[in-house]
Design a protein around this motif. Structure first.
Motif, mmCIF file in Angstrom:
data_model
loop_
_atom_site.group_PDB
_atom_site.id
_atom_site.type_symbol
_atom_site.label_atom_id
_atom_site.label_comp_id
_atom_site.label_asym_id
_atom_site.label_seq_id
_atom_site.Cartn_x
_atom_site.Cartn_y
_atom_site.Cartn_z
ATOM 1 N N GLY A 159 0.805 -1.214 0.000
ATOM 2 C CA GLY A 159 0.000 0.000 0.000
ATOM 3 C C GLY A 159 0.836 1.262 0.000
ATOM 4 N N PHE A 160 1.854 1.309 0.863
ATOM 5 C CA PHE A 160 2.726 2.485 0.907
ATOM 6 C C PHE A 160 3.509 2.622 -0.397
ATOM 7 C CE2 PHE A 160 1.495 2.950 5.104
ATOM 8 C CZ PHE A 160 2.167 3.982 5.760
ATOM 9 N N GLY A 161 3.946 1.491 -0.970
ATOM 10 C CA GLY A 161 4.682 1.561 -2.216
ATOM 11 C C GLY A 161 3.857 2.174 -3.339
ATOM 12 N N ALA A 162 2.572 1.805 -3.386
ATOM 13 C CA ALA A 162 1.704 2.312 -4.449
ATOM 14 C C ALA A 162 1.330 3.778 -4.248
ATOM 15 C CB ALA A 162 0.436 1.461 -4.526
ATOM 16 N N THR A 163 1.281 4.235 -3.006
ATOM 17 C CA THR A 163 0.840 5.611 -2.718
ATOM 18 C C THR A 163 1.993 6.531 -2.335
ATOM 19 O OG1 THR A 163 0.429 5.050 -0.385
ATOM 20 C CG2 THR A 163 -1.403 4.762 -1.921
ATOM 21 N N MET A 164 3.223 6.055 -2.472
ATOM 22 C CA MET A 164 4.364 6.782 -1.935
ATOM 23 C C MET A 164 4.472 8.206 -2.489
ATOM 24 S SD MET A 164 6.858 6.827 0.160
ATOM 25 C CE MET A 164 6.901 5.092 0.649
ATOM 26 N N ILE A 165 4.346 8.360 -3.802
ATOM 27 C CA ILE A 165 4.508 9.687 -4.395
ATOM 28 C C ILE A 165 3.444 10.641 -3.859
ATOM 29 C CG2 ILE A 165 4.585 11.008 -6.535
ATOM 30 C CD1 ILE A 165 6.936 9.103 -6.122
ATOM 31 N N GLU A 166 2.190 10.190 -3.806
ATOM 32 C CA GLU A 166 1.113 11.039 -3.298
ATOM 33 C C GLU A 166 1.293 11.329 -1.808
ATOM 34 O OE1 GLU A 166 -1.111 12.536 -5.177
ATOM 35 O OE2 GLU A 166 -0.111 11.588 -6.888
ATOM 36 N N LEU A 167 1.799 10.372 -1.055
ATOM 37 C CA LEU A 167 2.052 10.580 0.368
ATOM 38 C C LEU A 167 3.119 11.649 0.575
ATOM 39 C CD1 LEU A 167 1.848 9.860 3.387
ATOM 40 C CD2 LEU A 167 3.448 7.976 2.961
ATOM 41 N N LEU A 168 4.184 11.573 -0.195
ATOM 42 C CA LEU A 168 5.259 12.560 -0.072
ATOM 43 C C LEU A 168 4.783 13.957 -0.478
ATOM 44 C CD1 LEU A 168 8.330 10.526 -1.416
ATOM 45 C CD2 LEU A 168 7.623 10.907 0.951
ATOM 46 N N LYS A 169 3.914 14.030 -1.468
ATOM 47 C CA LYS A 169 3.324 15.325 -1.824
ATOM 48 C C LYS A 169 2.499 15.873 -0.660
ATOM 49 C CE LYS A 169 2.833 14.378 -6.800
ATOM 50 N NZ LYS A 169 1.825 14.162 -7.885
ATOM 51 N N ALA A 170 1.731 14.995 -0.018
ATOM 52 C CA ALA A 170 0.911 15.425 1.114
ATOM 53 C C ALA A 170 1.763 15.890 2.287
ATOM 54 C CB ALA A 170 -0.010 14.288 1.554
ATOM 55 N N GLU A 171 3.001 15.400 2.351
ATOM 56 C CA GLU A 171 3.916 15.818 3.410
ATOM 57 C C GLU A 171 4.626 17.128 3.083
ATOM 58 O OE1 GLU A 171 4.708 14.391 6.561
ATOM 59 O OE2 GLU A 171 2.759 13.502 6.093
ATOM 60 N N GLY A 172 4.322 17.703 1.903
ATOM 61 C CA GLY A 172 4.846 19.022 1.579
ATOM 62 C C GLY A 172 5.859 19.082 0.463
ATOM 63 N N LEU A 173 6.212 17.953 -0.143
ATOM 64 C CA LEU A 173 7.175 17.976 -1.240
ATOM 65 C C LEU A 173 6.491 18.366 -2.537
ATOM 66 C CD1 LEU A 173 9.348 14.777 -0.650
ATOM 67 C CD2 LEU A 173 9.741 17.098 0.187
ATOM 68 N N SER A 174 7.228 18.998 -3.421
ATOM 69 C CA SER A 174 6.716 19.288 -4.752
ATOM 70 C C SER A 174 6.673 17.988 -5.554
ATOM 71 C CB SER A 174 7.630 20.290 -5.455
ATOM 72 O OG SER A 174 8.884 19.686 -5.746
ATOM 73 N N PRO A 175 5.915 17.941 -6.664
ATOM 74 C CA PRO A 175 5.887 16.720 -7.477
ATOM 75 C C PRO A 175 7.273 16.239 -7.893
ATOM 76 C CG PRO A 175 4.131 18.200 -8.161
ATOM 77 C CD PRO A 175 4.958 18.955 -7.154
ATOM 78 N N THR A 176 8.137 17.171 -8.295
ATOM 79 C CA THR A 176 9.486 16.780 -8.701
ATOM 80 C C THR A 176 10.274 16.210 -7.531
ATOM 81 O OG1 THR A 176 9.515 18.504 -10.399
ATOM 82 C CG2 THR A 176 11.647 17.587 -9.732
ATOM 83 N N GLN A 177 10.172 16.867 -6.370
ATOM 84 C CA GLN A 177 10.869 16.368 -5.184
ATOM 85 C C GLN A 177 10.334 15.011 -4.762
ATOM 86 O OE1 GLN A 177 10.044 19.718 -2.622
ATOM 87 N NE2 GLN A 177 12.118 20.538 -2.817
ATOM 88 N N ALA A 178 9.012 14.827 -4.840
ATOM 89 C CA ALA A 178 8.407 13.559 -4.446
ATOM 90 C C ALA A 178 8.917 12.420 -5.318
ATOM 91 C CB ALA A 178 6.880 13.657 -4.540
ATOM 92 N N VAL A 179 9.019 12.667 -6.626
ATOM 93 C CA VAL A 179 9.540 11.642 -7.536
ATOM 94 C C VAL A 179 11.016 11.369 -7.243
ATOM 95 C CG1 VAL A 179 10.079 11.125 -9.946
ATOM 96 C CG2 VAL A 179 7.871 12.135 -9.352
ATOM 97 N N THR A 180 11.773 12.420 -6.968
ATOM 98 C CA THR A 180 13.203 12.259 -6.671
ATOM 99 C C THR A 180 13.415 11.431 -5.414
ATOM 100 O OG1 THR A 180 13.705 14.396 -7.694
ATOM 101 C CG2 THR A 180 15.352 13.475 -6.194
ATOM 102 N N PHE A 181 12.693 11.774 -4.341
ATOM 103 C CA PHE A 181 12.821 11.015 -3.099
ATOM 104 C C PHE A 181 12.327 9.580 -3.291
ATOM 105 C CE2 PHE A 181 13.557 15.062 -1.164
ATOM 106 C CZ PHE A 181 14.155 14.816 0.061
#
Length: 399
Positions: A229-251
């Motif tokens: 579940g976390f693997g599938a939602t990771m990018i959206e979770l990181l965005k919700a934590e305040g990262l930009s889309p580019t940063q979320a993909v990078t992390f």
């Protein structure tokens, strides 16, 4: 000299199975690359197209208990050969899909084939032939790179001949590569001496209680719920934590390398501890990772630490899911137990992403993280109980 020949045989089997698994997992992961093309071509919503992955896991899980008797009676090699015959028509049907009915039917066929050729089948095969936990760990170390190999391959093929042509190429890989590999590259099953008398001394089989099996299933499923579940939602979770889309993909892109590294560490130490020990450490790491993200307040350093710990924990748990049953079951019972575990495991793999996406969308990241923490903590308690009730004498093949 005999041990040298045995070692070469195991290495040969690992090479064959690793190639087959990279092809198998890489080809069924094509929607990650061509999903939008498929949606546009078939006139389907993108979420409906990606539901093909969920149907794949459901079909795989439902087929697993049915195949358990076949694994025991005929051996994993024959079942994997049969599964490859089934996979090729699945890709052909997928390539000729004209709408939702034929599209979803193709994924049912591919899921049924996956139950006979992927993950569970290979664990049973390696236990039959190699009888060593490290063999499973070595295989998972390689197959973790399937997406790294096949995402660019799928992208290249789809640009050259479209997604339908790509599916036909993958059908050809099943028949021209995987089938000969399994038919001629895998040895026939032979009974090993250590199969006599499972976990204890010869003639003194260890009886595994049903309650222990259910506990193994519960702990495995809860861990899988969090990691899938976390693997599938990771990018959206990181965005919700305040990262930009580019940063979320990078992390998020760091996860694959970290997870494979964790599998490598477990492989190197696989002879010194069993699957339960790996799972205990990994589940504890998940709990700490989630806790840090909850209290991190969007700090980049805290998010990076979360990615590191989550990647290590989830990577190690992938190995533990396959090897925990080796602690309790002998050869034939391992095949039966692993096939039965595959049903709830694959069902939860299909269900966890939409559940966690729903929590994230409707209630925010803290709801998702809190629920993940609850599941990981419950799994940790179950694993601790299992560690306290190991068989008194472990199987030789488990190490």
């Amino acid at each position: 000299m005999r041990s040298l020949k045995s070692g070469k045989k195991i290495i040969g089997v690992l090479v064959v199975v690793a190639i087959g698994q990279v092809i198998g997992w890489g080809t069924v992961g094509l929607l990650a690359v061509v999903g939008r093309q498929v949606a546009a071509d078939l006139g389907m919503d993108i979420s409906a197209v990606f539901a093909g992955n969920s149907i794949f896991y459901v079909a795989t899980g439902l087929s697993a208990p049915v195949l358990a008797k076949a694994f025991i009676r005929f051996g994993a090699r024959r079942v994997m050969i049969a599964g490859t015959f089934v996979a090729a028509p699945g890709f052909v049907l997928l390539s000729s899909s004209t709408g939702p009915a034929s599209f979803f039917a193709a994924w049912v066929i591919l899921g049924t084939a996956g139950s006979a050729t992927l993950a569970t089948a290979t664990y049973i095969l390696l236990n039959e032939i190699a009888g060593r936990r490290r063999a499973i760990g070595a295989l998972m170390l390689v197959t973790g790179l399937a997406s790294s190999v096949f995402w660019p391959t799928t992208s290249f093929l789809s640009d050259a001949m479209g997604w339908r042509g790509t599916c036909l190429v993958y059908a050809g890989l099943m028949v021209l590569v995987c089938l000969p590999l399994y038919a001629f590259g895998l040895p026939r099953r032979t009974e090993r001496k250590e199969d006599v008398g499972s976990l204890g001394l010869p003639g003194e089989p260890h009886i595994v209680r049903k309650s222990t099996f259910y506990l193994i299933v519960s702990a495995t499923v809860l861990c899988a719920f969090v990691t899938f579940g976390f693997g599938a939602t990771m990018i959206e979770l990181l965005k919700a934590e305040g990262l930009s889309p580019t940063q979320a993909v990078t992390f998020g892109s760091m996860l694959g390398v970290i997870q494979v590294s964790a599998r490598g560490l477990d492989f190197l130490g696989g002879g010194r501890w069993d699957g339960i020990t790996t799972a205990l450490i990994a589940a504890s790491t998940l709990v700490v990772a989630i806790l840090l993200l909850m209290i991190g307040g969007g700090s980049h350093w805290m998010i990076a630490t979360f990615i590191l710990l989550y990647g290590l924990g989830s990577g190690a748990l992938a190995v533990a899911r396959a090897t925990i049953p080796l602690v309790f079951y002998d050869n034939a019972e391992f095949a039966k137990a692993t096939s039965r575990i595959a049903l709830p495991l694959n069902l939860i793999s299909a269900a966890s992403p939409p559940i966690l996406v729903g929590l994230l969308s409707n209630f925010g990241s803290n709801a998702l993280l809190g629920f993940g923490m609850l599941c990981a903590s419950a799994a940790l308690l179950m694993l601790y109980w299992l560690s306290r009730h190991r068989p008194p004498i472990r199987r030789i093949a488990a190490s």
